[in-house]
Structure formats: structure tokens, C-alpha cells
Design a protein around this motif. Structure first.
Motif, short mmCIF file in Angstrom:
data_model
loop_
_atom_site.label_atom_id
_atom_site.label_comp_id
_atom_site.label_asym_id
_atom_site.label_seq_id
_atom_site.Cartn_x
_atom_site.Cartn_y
_atom_site.Cartn_z
N ASP A 1 0.86 -1.19 0.00
CA ASP A 1 0.00 0.00 0.00
C ASP A 1 0.89 1.24 0.00
OD1 ASP A 1 -1.59 2.22 0.76
OD2 ASP A 1 -2.98 0.94 1.84
N GLY B 1 0.80 -5.12 9.15
CA GLY B 1 -0.21 -5.65 8.25
C GLY B 1 0.27 -6.83 7.44
N TYR C 1 -3.99 -7.69 7.24
CA TYR C 1 -4.83 -6.86 8.10
C TYR C 1 -4.35 -5.42 7.97
CZ TYR C 1 -0.86 -7.13 11.32
OH TYR C 1 0.40 -7.06 11.86
N GLY C 2 -5.03 -4.49 8.63
CA GLY C 2 -4.71 -3.08 8.49
C GLY C 2 -3.41 -2.67 9.17
#
Length: 530
Positions: free
Chosen positions: A127, A145, A178-179
Motif C-alpha cells: 500500500d 499488516g 490486516y490493516g
């Protein structure tokens, strides 16, 4: 160790606000472990688990009260394990890597809140927002993450051809589980990145920084990082697996031990004497050691950063109420006392360092065999000698509890049986004709699935120990590895057609070591075998 959690950043903040980043103060027992009690526990553990070798040291109120090696560096060699025998400390290396960074922060060469890209412009996560906002601190606390053990196939099995630049470049292709800052999942790759950050800020290689900023000032003279010659190292423990005939050495060192990319995450070796000196540096630092790393950075090292899940076993054995990751250390309350610890696990090598800072006490355990359960049992017995000796189950009691099959609730689905690989059938090139060829994963690189004799072989180009034969079992393709260094087989799932053919993989044992992260691979076909 395996951990996964779904805590939110709000939970992390709340825990720290509640004071869980500070030492727990509790009434302390008046007496500590006797050398006789420690020795009895060590010998009982050796006997229960048939260990090839072990080194154990115990500190009480800043003084070493027990330090001894047992067994052999290599089964059948006759060379005894001593206080000076080098062991792979595996993930206990993480606290050393974090300490090098703390030294650089103390020197003003970097900040914990610096963006990683300030020091490593090529760094990228999947990201782009995370790429920009990930800090040096984030690299050390397992909240990025990344999936648990994500990308570990670039590190192990060793040796392989992946370098640290490959690892930094490969991160962007690993999808998050996950975040960012929203949970805990243990990773190793970001400690390798942390080592690269240290090198960039410190103006020297990671290995040179560890020697200069840690080994030399703390006089950890036997510890080794990077390339070294066996003849210069003295006694060196070799890893073992447990075969039908007993302990068998594996992956023995050659005359020259090479530098490895994984060193910042788990590649340092130390003797028991040096590990006890390292532990005492945290328990009862001298004035010189406080000059090496001052109180401010020591406090930063031991702040709770990421909450960790507490297993039922930990609650039952230790009455633990909080468990959190700091910079290369784990923090927990045990029987009302504050502990700081870490473990280390590599194939055939296990370690543990447990500190009780309020008592200036702790212990170190290093094993050169299949010692996962042995480490857990002995660690618990030694810990109980400090915190609650009257509650200890002893070596036999804890070992029996671990060996006892878990009780499955009536509403729970039974655990699927593992595949019986003895029933697998070899695959011929004709059977696998549509899937033969070269394949590429964005971070793992190229593999060949090609005919070898009457069978089909899967072979990695950058991880030479990862090769094996393809077979069928229970209606699926199974990859059984040739090298004992890779001990979890993989299912192969092919899909698509023509230019869009794909290959995904999965562990044959879903509960197998997370470092066998086959599920994170996504191969596309790139060409023919010839």
C-alpha cells in the motif's frame, strides 16, 4: 512462536495509557532458585526430550548462580557443550538489532519516528500510503499488516541466493493480511529492513555496526555475526533433528560460515557466557553500560507497543493478564511479576532469554536439537522457581500436559487428519504436461516444474534447498521436498489456461510453521522447460 491477533490501534493506545508500558511492581519471593534445583530441572529435561546438547545460565539478583553446558556440540563427536560454545540464538537477535538502532537514535543519527523512506528511498510496502507512513519504530513491533511470517521463504531455508536488497524490493508484492497498525502478526522481513536502515544511518554494514556498537562496547567477545571461520570460533553447536536412531546433525557448518541476509532477524550466534553478560546489561547495568545506552533509550526499548494474544496455556500456567511486544522483546506479567523475554527458533536450534527486571534476575537457555517443547517446559520450570515455586508442575507435569491431546469441545469440528504421504503416487511428465514450464512469483522469483527422468521436479532458482518431486495424493498434487531443511510439504493448485495459467500453493499441514508461507505465493507461467 506463532501469534496472530486483531487488536486495533485504539486498544494499543488504551493499554499504554493504562500504564502497561511500565514495570509491574509486585511483592517478591524472598528466595530464588538453588543451583541444585536448576540442575535437576535441566537434567530432567534432557532425559525427557533426549536433547543432543544444551547450555543454561541463571542470574539471581545480578549474580550468576548457575552456568553450565550439557551434551555434545554434534551428536557422537565427543565435543562437549560448554559455556563458551556458540549457539544460533535465532530471533533473540532481534533485541540486538533494536539495540543498535537505539544506539543510533542516542547518537542523533536517526529517530524512532523517522519515515523508513527517509533512510531507504527504495523501500515500499504493498500500500503506497503505508510506504510513506511506516516509521523506524513500526519495523520492530509486528503491526505492519504483513501476514504472519510473510516473505520468510526469502530468508529460509539457508543458504539461499536472496540478498537484503531483494527483500526490501520484494515487500511491495506481499499483500497485507490486516490493516496497518491494526493488529499483531509476527514477521521477520521488517527486521531485515531495520538492519538496512541502521546501515544507511550508521554508515557501515549491519554486521560492522553490530560489532562496533554492541559486541565491542559490551565485550561480547565470542558472539559472531556475518562471515567467520570455524577454526577461529572455537566450539560451535550444530543443529540436529530427531531420527529413528537418535539425534542426527543437519546443515552442519563448513570451514567458512557465510554472511546471511536474515542476520538482523535471527542470524547472530553467541555463547552462554556472552548471553549472560547481555542479560545482565539489562538487569544491572554498570556505569559504562549506562553510557553505552542511557536510561532514556532503555525505557524506549521496553515500552509496550503492540498487544499480543494471551493463550489459554499462558493464562493457566502463569496467570498472565497482559502480553505485549516492545522493541525486540516481549513483555508480560507472570504470577504478578514483570517479565521481559524473547525466544529464538531455527531448524534444530532453540533459545530463550527470560528477564525479571524487578529482581535483577533471569535465565538463558540454548538447545541444539528438536527442542521446542523442551524449551517451553524448562523455561516454565525455571520461571516458576522465581515466581511461584509452590505452583510448579515440574518437568514431568508440564511435559505431560503439553503431550496430552487437546480437549475438543463437542461443538467444535475435529482437526483434519494430515495427509499420509506414504500413499502418494509419482506424477509422470505426461500427466502434468499442461503445467510443465517455468513459473514466476513477484517476490520469490522463478521456479522450474520440469521432467526429471520419469517424474516431475519443482525447483526454485534462488532457494537451492527448495526442490522436490510432484506426486498425487487424495486427488491433489503434492510437492514432497527432497531436503530435510524443508520439512513441510506443499499442495500445488494449478488453474487457468494458455497465457493465464497460475499456480498457488498451501501447506500440507495448515498448522505448520508460519515461515513456510506458501500461501503468499502467486505464480504465473513464463515459459517452457527448454
Amino acid at each position: 512462536m506463532r501469534h496472530r491477533a486483531g487488536f486495533t490501534l485504539a486498544v494499543v493506545t488504551a493499554l499504554i495509557a493504562m500504564g502497561l508500558s511500565s514495570p509491574l511492581r509486585a511483592a517478591q519471593p524472598q528466595t530464588g532458585p538453588t543451583p541444585e534445583a536448576v540442575d535437576a530441572a535441566v537434567r530432567a529435561t534432557i532425559a525427557r526430550y533426549h536433547l543432543p546438547g544444551i547450555a543454561v545460565g541463571v542470574i539471581e539478583d545480578g549474580k550468576i548462580v548457575y552456568a553450565r553446558g550439557h551434551g555434545e556440540t554434534e551428536a557422537g563427536s565427543g565435543e562437549p557443550v560448554t559455556n563458551k560454545t556458540l549457539f544460533k540464538i535465532a530471533s533473540n537477535s532481534k533485541a540486538m538489532t533494536a539495540s543498535v538502532l537505539a544506539r543510533l537514535v542516542q547518537q542523533g543519527k536517526l529517530g524512532w519516528d523517522d519515515p523508513v523512506i527517509r533512510h531507504l528511498p527504495a523501500f515500499a510496502m504493498h500500500d503506497p500510503w503505508v510506504t510513506v507512513h511506516m516509521t523506524v519504530s513500526d519495523l520492530l513491533v509486528h503491526n505492519s499488516g504483513l501476514p504472519e511470517g510473510g516473505g520468510d521463504l526469502m530468508l529460509w531455508p539457508e543458504p539461499n541466493l536472496f540478498n537484503r536488497d531483494d527483500i526490501v524490493n520484494g515487500l511491495q508484492f506481499i499483500k497485507p493480511a490486516y490493516g496497518f497498525r491494526a493488529g499483531y502478526a509476527y514477521d521477520n522481513l521488517l527486521y531485515v529492513v531495520a538492519g538496512q536502515v541502521a546501515a544507511a544511518a550508521g554508515g557501515a554494514s549491519y554486521e560492522e555496526l553490530v560489532r562496533r556498537e554492541l559486541f565491542q562496547p559490551l565485550e561480547l567477545n565470542a558472539c559472531r555475526v556475518g562471515e567467520f571461520r570455524m577454526r577461529d570460533a572455537g566450539s560451535v553447536a550444530q543443529p540436529h533433528y530427531r531420527g529413528e536412531a537418535g539425534n542426527v546433525a543437519m546443515r552442519q557448518d563448513g570451514d567458512v560460515v557465510p554472511m546471511i541476509a536474515s542476520a538482523p532477524a535471527g542470524g547472530i550466534r553467541c555463547s552462554l557466557d556472552d548471553m549472560l553478560a547481555w542479560a545482565n546489561n539489562w538487569l544491572q547495568p554498570t556505569s559504562a553500560q549506562l553510557e553505552w545506552l542511557g536510561e532514556k533509550q532503555r525505557a524506549e526499548m521496553w515500552k509496550a507497543r503492540t498487544p499480543m494474544p494471551i493463550s489459554p496455556q499462558r493464562r493457566r500456567w502463569d496467570n498472565t493478564h497482559y502480553y505485549a511486544y516492545a522493541y525486540g522483546f516481549r513483555l508480560a506479567d507472570v504470577d504478578g511479576q514483570w517479565t521481559v523475554s524473547h525466544t529464538g527458533t531455527l531448524g534444530g536450534m532453540y533459545s530463550m532469554m527470560m528477564l525479571l527486571p524487578d529482581r535483577k534476575s533471569g535465565f538463558v537457555v540454548m538447545i541444539n536439537g528438536e527442542g521446542g517443547n523442551a524449551r517451553t517446559v524448562l523455561g516454565e520450570v525455571l520461571l516458576k522457581l522465581f515466581t511461584a515455586p509452590e505452583k510448579s508442575l515440574g518437568v514431568a507435569g508440564y511435559a505431560d500436559e503439553i503431550a496430552r491431546p487437546a480437549q475438543v469441545a463437542s461443538t467444535s469440528k475435529p482437526k483434519p487428519a494430515l495427509p499420509d504421504i506414504a500413499k502418494r503416487e509419482p506424477v509422470s511428465p505426461k500427466q502434468l504436461h499442461d503445467w510443465l514450464g517455468t513459473w514466476r512469483d513477484a517476490w520469490f522469483g522463478d521456479v522450474r516444474i520440469c521432467a526429471v527422468g520419469d517424474g516431475v521436479e519443482w525447483r526454485s532458482l534462488k532457494s537451492p534447498k527448495m526442490h522436490g518431486k510432484v506426486s498425487t495424493l487424495d486427488g491433489r498434487y503434492l510437492l514432497h521436498w527432497d531436503d530435510i531443511a524443508v520439512d513441510i510439504d506443499a499442495w500445488l493448485d494449478f488453474s487457468g489456461s494458455g497465457e493465464s495459467r497460475q499456480l498457488h500453493m498451501a501447506k500440507s499441514d495448515p498448522d505448520g510453521d508460519f515461515s513456510s508461507d506458501y500461501e503468499d505465493l502467486a505464480f504465473t507461467r513464463t515459459g517452457n522447460c527448454e
